[in-house]
Design a protein around this motif. Sequence first.
Motif, PDB file in Angstrom:
ATOM      1  N   VAL A  81      46.769  51.611  41.662  1.00  0.00           N
ATOM      2  CA  VAL A  81      46.595  51.477  43.110  1.00  0.00           C
ATOM      3  C   VAL A  81      45.230  52.006  43.549  1.00  0.00           C
ATOM      4  O   VAL A  81      44.505  51.355  44.315  1.00  0.00           O
ATOM      5  N   ASN A 114      42.124  49.930  42.234  1.00  0.00           N
ATOM      6  CA  ASN A 114      41.938  48.639  42.905  1.00  0.00           C
ATOM      7  C   ASN A 114      41.869  48.748  44.423  1.00  0.00           C
ATOM      8  O   ASN A 114      41.893  47.724  45.114  1.00  0.00           O
ATOM      9  N   LEU A 154      43.932  49.653  46.768  1.00  0.00           N
ATOM     10  CA  LEU A 154      45.028  48.936  47.409  1.00  0.00           C
ATOM     11  C   LEU A 154      45.617  49.671  48.608  1.00  0.00           C
ATOM     12  O   LEU A 154      46.380  49.083  49.377  1.00  0.00           O
ATOM     13  N   ARG A 174      54.757  47.658  45.249  1.00  0.00           N
ATOM     14  CA  ARG A 174      54.735  46.186  45.215  1.00  0.00           C
ATOM     15  C   ARG A 174      54.211  45.583  46.521  1.00  0.00           C
ATOM     16  O   ARG A 174      53.514  44.566  46.497  1.00  0.00           O
ATOM     17  N   LEU A 215      51.896  46.653  48.351  1.00  0.00           N
ATOM     18  CA  LEU A 215      50.440  46.774  48.418  1.00  0.00           C
ATOM     19  C   LEU A 215      49.731  45.590  47.768  1.00  0.00           C
ATOM     20  O   LEU A 215      48.575  45.300  48.086  1.00  0.00           O
ATOM     21  N   ASP A 216      50.403  44.913  46.848  1.00  0.00           N
ATOM     22  CA  ASP A 216      49.777  43.822  46.099  1.00  0.00           C
ATOM     23  C   ASP A 216      50.058  42.465  46.738  1.00  0.00           C
ATOM     24  O   ASP A 216      49.681  41.436  46.204  1.00  0.00           O
ATOM     25  N   ASN A 217      50.761  42.472  47.878  1.00  0.00           N
ATOM     26  CA  ASN A 217      51.084  41.196  48.548  1.00  0.00           C
ATOM     27  C   ASN A 217      49.989  40.781  49.517  1.00  0.00           C
ATOM     28  O   ASN A 217      49.255  41.587  50.040  1.00  0.00           O
TER      29      ASN A 217
END
Length: 227
Positions: A159, A162, A164, A223, A225-227
């Motif tokens: 996290v 990247n 995020l 999860r 955070l990656d959407n």
Amino acid sequence: KGACNACHTRHNFSKAQARQPEACGKCHLGPDHPQKEIYDESKHGNTYYTNIDQMNLKSAKWVVGEVYSVAPTCSTCHLSATSTQEATHDVGNRIAWTLRPKISVKLENWEKKRLNMKDVCRTCHGSAFVNGHFYQYDASVQLYNEKFAKPAGEVMQIVLKNNLLKNKAEFSNPLEWSYWELWHHEGRRARHGASMMGPDYTWWHGFYEVAQHFYFKFIPEARELDN
């Protein structure tokens, strides 16, 4: 090693007072390091409070197995003399694991420190009981490390690497709070509970809440955070 008056309270500087678990309860209690509460619920604490009049707390020579034997206190296990060890003010002298960080690690010279602690235990318990306790304790710490602490730490590294997190200020994102609760509160309770034979703190205040935070808060928030 700390200041003398952390344990020997001002005015009378009493050895007897420092030998009682209440002396440690000023700091070692609460959601992130509930050693006092764990001791109170353990059989050690139960036996101590039942037989406090047999503890000879004011004795000049306070050696477990010689001067008293009905129960140990915090001081018995971590500081006070045995028939083969002198009293120490180094509270880490008998501690093999450090349970404070995100991932527990064994301390320098941990084998010798573990033997020091086992020496205290064997004053009252047989070798099979002592070895069984430390087997379960080590297994509990390894379970926490491998099942929850290391995977959660790896997720946080991904996290952060990247970028995020939505908010840049520390502790301004739900994931950061869930991670903090996971290792600093529930994770510590589980580990300390296992170390001091407090089953309620090991499981219901510990591993149950670790798993609940990990699977139903931390992972879903990561999860998102990656959407």
